[in-house]
Scaffold this active site. Structure first.
Site, PDB file in Angstrom:
ATOM      1  N   LYS A   1     -10.662  -0.067  10.749  1.00  9.29           N
ATOM      2  CA  LYS A   1     -10.661  -1.171   9.937  1.00  9.29           C
ATOM      3  C   LYS A   1     -11.097  -2.533  10.643  1.00  9.29           C
ATOM      4  CE  LYS A   1      -7.133   0.060   6.389  1.00  9.29           C
ATOM      5  NZ  LYS A   1      -7.811   0.570   5.055  1.00  9.29           N
TER       6      LYS A   1
ATOM      7  N   GLN B   1      -4.789  -4.911   7.055  1.00  8.64           N
ATOM      8  CA  GLN B   1      -5.911  -5.723   6.614  1.00  8.64           C
ATOM      9  C   GLN B   1      -5.974  -7.121   7.323  1.00  8.64           C
ATOM     10  OE1 GLN B   1      -8.223  -4.774   4.578  1.00  8.64           O
ATOM     11  NE2 GLN B   1      -7.347  -3.223   3.587  1.00  8.64           N
TER      12      GLN B   1
ATOM     13  N   CYS C   1      -4.830   2.698  -3.678  1.00  6.67           N
ATOM     14  CA  CYS C   1      -3.518   3.120  -2.989  1.00  6.67           C
ATOM     15  C   CYS C   1      -2.377   2.164  -3.297  1.00  6.67           C
ATOM     16  CB  CYS C   1      -3.518   3.451  -1.328  1.00  6.67           C
ATOM     17  SG  CYS C   1      -4.643   4.781  -1.021  1.00  6.67           S
TER      18      CYS C   1
ATOM     19  N   HIS D   1       0.892  -1.323   0.041  1.00 12.86           N
ATOM     20  CA  HIS D   1       0.138  -0.101   0.032  1.00 12.86           C
ATOM     21  C   HIS D   1       0.974   1.134  -0.010  1.00 12.86           C
ATOM     22  CE1 HIS D   1      -3.014   2.767   1.848  1.00 12.86           C
ATOM     23  NE2 HIS D   1      -3.765   2.189   1.674  1.00 12.86           N
TER      24      HIS D   1
ATOM     25  N   ASP E   1       2.866  -4.800   8.103  1.00 14.07           N
ATOM     26  CA  ASP E   1       1.337  -3.844   8.009  1.00 14.07           C
ATOM     27  C   ASP E   1       0.277  -4.631   8.138  1.00 14.07           C
ATOM     28  OD1 ASP E   1      -0.549  -2.677   6.823  1.00 14.07           O
ATOM     29  OD2 ASP E   1       0.522  -1.893   4.996  1.00 14.07           O
TER      30      ASP E   1
END
Ligand SMILES: Cc1ncc(COP(=O)(O)O)c(C=O)c1O
Length: 389
Positions: free
Chosen positions: A230, A207, A347, A127, A204
């Site tokens: 999220k 998600q 993104c 991203h 990261d």
């Protein structure tokens, strides 16, 4: 499977007031949870309760309300630590979210430890928030960026790792789950390989944090970043997990109140981690809301959520195979029928370029979505195909 079958997902859906909304006169179908999830009443109530009964600044006033706010804020930090199985709550820094967490590492760790000629290893599926901060840092320090390629099937080219992971690599930063492809990367294996050449690792987890169990001890990563919004939490709050000895070796990045031990006109002494990285009044309500979101998610169970999401995705893929046309302006068309999807590059511009795509339409599911909503999506997509053909 058994666990998933025994959960009343329809009742869970009732916890989300916004799912009763209409959009353009149709019942809302919210398939954009990868961008931001909806919030259950438990989180909305926690925010309201904080402002009605506990609101004061933290770590400052010697009064009852300030003690309540400080206690609730620090308890939320412990809640995040236990959610990630971090050994110590001091290893959790509250931030605005994944983007800020990554920028913190790039600026505080990177500026001190990266030199001309060092390498930061990333992947082609990152991203922008795990790409641009490293580009800025590379410009400032003379460090280089290197990328693990993505194969045609959307997985990382792991056979290239041994040639990419040279001793010049000081940090390997990669996504746990791709926000465009859905690929789940083998985090533990990647961390192990990075460690073998002395590189630190940053995961990261934007998600993944709300979608599957995460255990930083088992993954054995050095940093992990995620966003509350999220995973059923409020916007503007997230966290960075950092291994204690590494956080303690890093200088502050933002200066201001809360992060100091003493200040003269010329010089300041700083608190230890995590407080040295939280200058100014933090997002107290956000942290409390995030802890409520974690409680909520854990009541359902992350394994069950993962299984449920995977079943929906499998069903959608099966049904999407019926569609023969690839209409343009799909996202706008669908929106007219109350179907909220995301169109564009997500993104992920370099990744889109890698696959020769101007962009995609993304339907992303969470545990409050249903098969019936997917059936409705297929109807709308068939209508779109007819309209555009
Ligand atoms: C994989 C990934 N990383 C990072 C981010 C950035 O998250 P935030 O905007 O909450 O900082 C996102 C958000 O879409 C994402 O999907």
């Amino acid at each position: 499977m058994h666990q998933v079958a025994s959960i009343d997902w329809k009742a869970i859906r009732e916890d989300f007031p916004i799912l009763r909304e209409q959009a353009h006169g149709h019942p809302l179908i919210y398939f954009d949870s990868a961008a931001t999830s909806q919030k259950p009443r438990a989180v909305l109530d926690a925010l309201r309760n904080y402002y009605e009964h506990e609101n004061a600044n933290v770590h400052r006033g010697l009064h009852e309300l300030s003690s309540r706010a400080t206690e609730a804020y620090e308890k939320s930090r412990q809640r995040v630590a236990s959610y990630l199985n971090a050994p110590n709550a001091n290893e959790i820094v509250f931030t605005r979210g994944t983007t800020e967490s990554i920028n913190l590492v790039a600026q505080a760790w990177g500026a001190k430890f990266l030199r001309d000629g060092d390498v930061v290893l990333l992947t082609e599926m990152e991203h922008h928030s795990n790409l641009v901060p490293w580009q800025l840092l590379a410009e400032r320090t003379g460090a280089h960026l290197r990328f693990v390629p993505v194969c045609d099937d959307g997985t990382l080219a792991l056979d290239r790792l041994s040639s990419l992971l040279t001793p010049e690599v000081k940090l390997f930063a990669f996504t746990h789950v791709s926000n465009s492809l859905g690929t789940i990367n083998p985090v533990r294996e990647l961390c192990e390989k990075a460690r073998a050449v002395g590189a630190l690792t940053l995961v990261d987890a934007a998600q993944s944090a709300g979608h599957m169990p995460i255990d930083v001890r088992e993954l054995d990563c050095d940093f992990l970043a995620f966003s509350g919004h999220k995973m059923c939490g409020p916007t503007g709050i997230g966290a960075l997990y950092g291994r204690a000895e590494i956080l303690d070796s890093m200088p502050p990045w933002h200066g201001g109140g809360e992060m100091i031990v003493s200040v003269t006109l010329e010089k300041s002494a700083f608190k230890k981690a995590p407080h040295r990285f939280e200058a100014g009044t933090p997002n107290i309500a956000g942290a409390i809301g995030l802890a409520a979101a974690i409680d909520y998610i854990e009541r359902i169970g992350r394994s069950a959520i993962f299984e449920h999401d995977a079943q929906l995705a499998g069903y959608a893929i099966e049904r999407l195979a019926e569609l023969s046309a690839h209409p343009h302006d799909l996202t706008t068309f669908a929106d007219q029928y109350g179907l909220a999807m995301r169109g564009g590059h997500h993104c992920n511009q370099p990744l889109m370029r890698r696959f020769g795509l101007p962009g995609t339409t993304r339907a992303s599911f969470y545990f409050y979505n249903t098969k019936e909503e997917i059936d409705r999506m297929i109807e709308i997509l068939h209508a779109a195909a007819r309209f555009f053909s």
